[in-house]
Design an enzyme around this catalytic site. Structure first.
Site, mmCIF file in Angstrom:
data_model
loop_
_atom_site.group_PDB
_atom_site.id
_atom_site.type_symbol
_atom_site.label_atom_id
_atom_site.label_comp_id
_atom_site.label_asym_id
_atom_site.label_seq_id
_atom_site.Cartn_x
_atom_site.Cartn_y
_atom_site.Cartn_z
ATOM 1 N N GLU A 40 -25.555 48.348 -41.412
ATOM 2 C CA GLU A 40 -26.265 47.101 -41.082
ATOM 3 C C GLU A 40 -25.810 45.973 -42.023
ATOM 4 O O GLU A 40 -25.518 46.218 -43.201
ATOM 5 C CB GLU A 40 -27.768 47.383 -41.281
ATOM 6 N N LYS A 111 -31.382 43.441 -33.486
ATOM 7 C CA LYS A 111 -32.409 44.370 -33.987
ATOM 8 C C LYS A 111 -33.797 44.015 -33.454
ATOM 9 O O LYS A 111 -34.262 42.880 -33.630
ATOM 10 C CB LYS A 111 -32.390 44.341 -35.517
ATOM 11 N N CYS A 146 -31.259 50.507 -38.080
ATOM 12 C CA CYS A 146 -32.104 50.869 -39.216
ATOM 13 C C CYS A 146 -33.562 51.076 -38.822
ATOM 14 O O CYS A 146 -33.880 52.029 -38.137
ATOM 15 C CB CYS A 146 -31.926 49.820 -40.322
HETATM 16 C C1 ACM Z 1 -34.137 48.430 -42.781
HETATM 17 O O1 ACM Z 1 -34.473 48.221 -41.610
HETATM 18 N N1 ACM Z 1 -33.106 47.805 -43.309
HETATM 19 C C2 ACM Z 1 -34.860 49.386 -43.610
#
Ligand code: ACM
Length: 266
Positions: A40, A111, A146
């Protein structure tokens, strides 16, 4: 058809776009794999708390840098997935780009579930979860990023859309995901590929430690490959995507056909 998956574990430097992009390019060049997954926010580092500082470092999906990565993916005949700070005019998303040799344009996932201070810089993703069908390599790839892992609906939605493998660019700061990821693999009968970063980032008084241990799980929840907690690593494993497509596990039960969607909360 068997495919090789490579997970790039690295330690991007906060705010150093050029250095990080150079690192990404050289990792693409030096990695022989069908699918290559980066962490990420790999182009910028993670712990930004100001839009003004991040905006000049965020990349438009049509940018030269993304185009160059795509050219490299084509040259290597690899599908490359990179977590990056995406800029759409003055709005930013915590995104992942999928660069496919057989596709003309980059494919962007934004995301869905923002974590912690990401709310200070990014908008919540608006792409939703979707699956990318790769004809030449005969694989269907779903993307989550993530913290999306904390919501089993993320992996489930991707699996119900036909994903064979879920790739998850990450900057994980806890250890509990090692319990959840193999469960997501098992209950959906999909491969799970988590490229996590390692190292420490400091911004003003705050410090975050990223947990490494990038890992690839098979569709039965067994571990195929795993990196150490610290250190650059390229870990690889073999997957057979077509094996995920029959969701039966005995002559009667099939984990998708047996679902009772009408009994679940929507
Ligand atoms: C995250 O979503 N970077 C823990």
């Amino acid at each position: 058809m068997e495919l090789t998956v490579a997970l790039i574990q690295c330690n991007p430097i906060l705010g150093k776009l050029d250095v990080n992009c150079e690192m990404i390019s050289s990792a693409i060049q030096s990695t022989e794999a069908d699918i290559i997954v980066f962490p990420e926010l790999c182009t910028t580092g993670y712990l930004f708390t100001s839009k003004d500082i991040l905006l000049p470092l965020a990349l438009d999906k049509e940018s030269e840098i993304i185009k160059n990565f795509h050219d490299q993916a084509r040259e290597k005949n690899s599908i490359v997935i990179i977590g990056f700070a995406e800029r759409d005019n003055n709005v930013m998303y915590n995104s992942a780009v999928l660069l496919s040799p057989e596709k003309e344009k980059p494919i962007i996932y934004r995301k869905t579930h923002l974590f912690y201070k990401e709310f200070l810089c990014f908008e919540q993703g608006n792409t939703g979860f979707f699956v990318v069908e790769e004809k030449e390599k005969n694989v269907r790839i779903g993307i989550m990023i993530c913290y999306d892992w904390r919501f089993p609906e993320s992996a489930r939605t991707l699996a119900l859309q036909g994903a064979d493998i879920i790739v998850c660019p990450s900057n994980l700061v806890t250890d509990v995901w090692h319990i959840a990821m193999p469960c997501r693999a098992l209950e959906n009968k999909v491969y799970m590929a988590v490229a996590n970063r390692y190292g420490t980032e400091k911004n003003k008084e705050e410090e975050l430690v990223f947990k490494g241990e990038s890992a690839l799980w098979g569709y039965n929840g067994t571990i195929i490959a795993k990196a150490e907690k610290n250190g650059d690593a390229i870990i690889k494993g073999i997957i057979n995507p077509s094996k995920t497509r029959d969701k039966a596990f005995n002559s009667i039960n099939d984990i998708f056909k047996d679902r009772r969607a009408e009994m679940y909360l929507q």
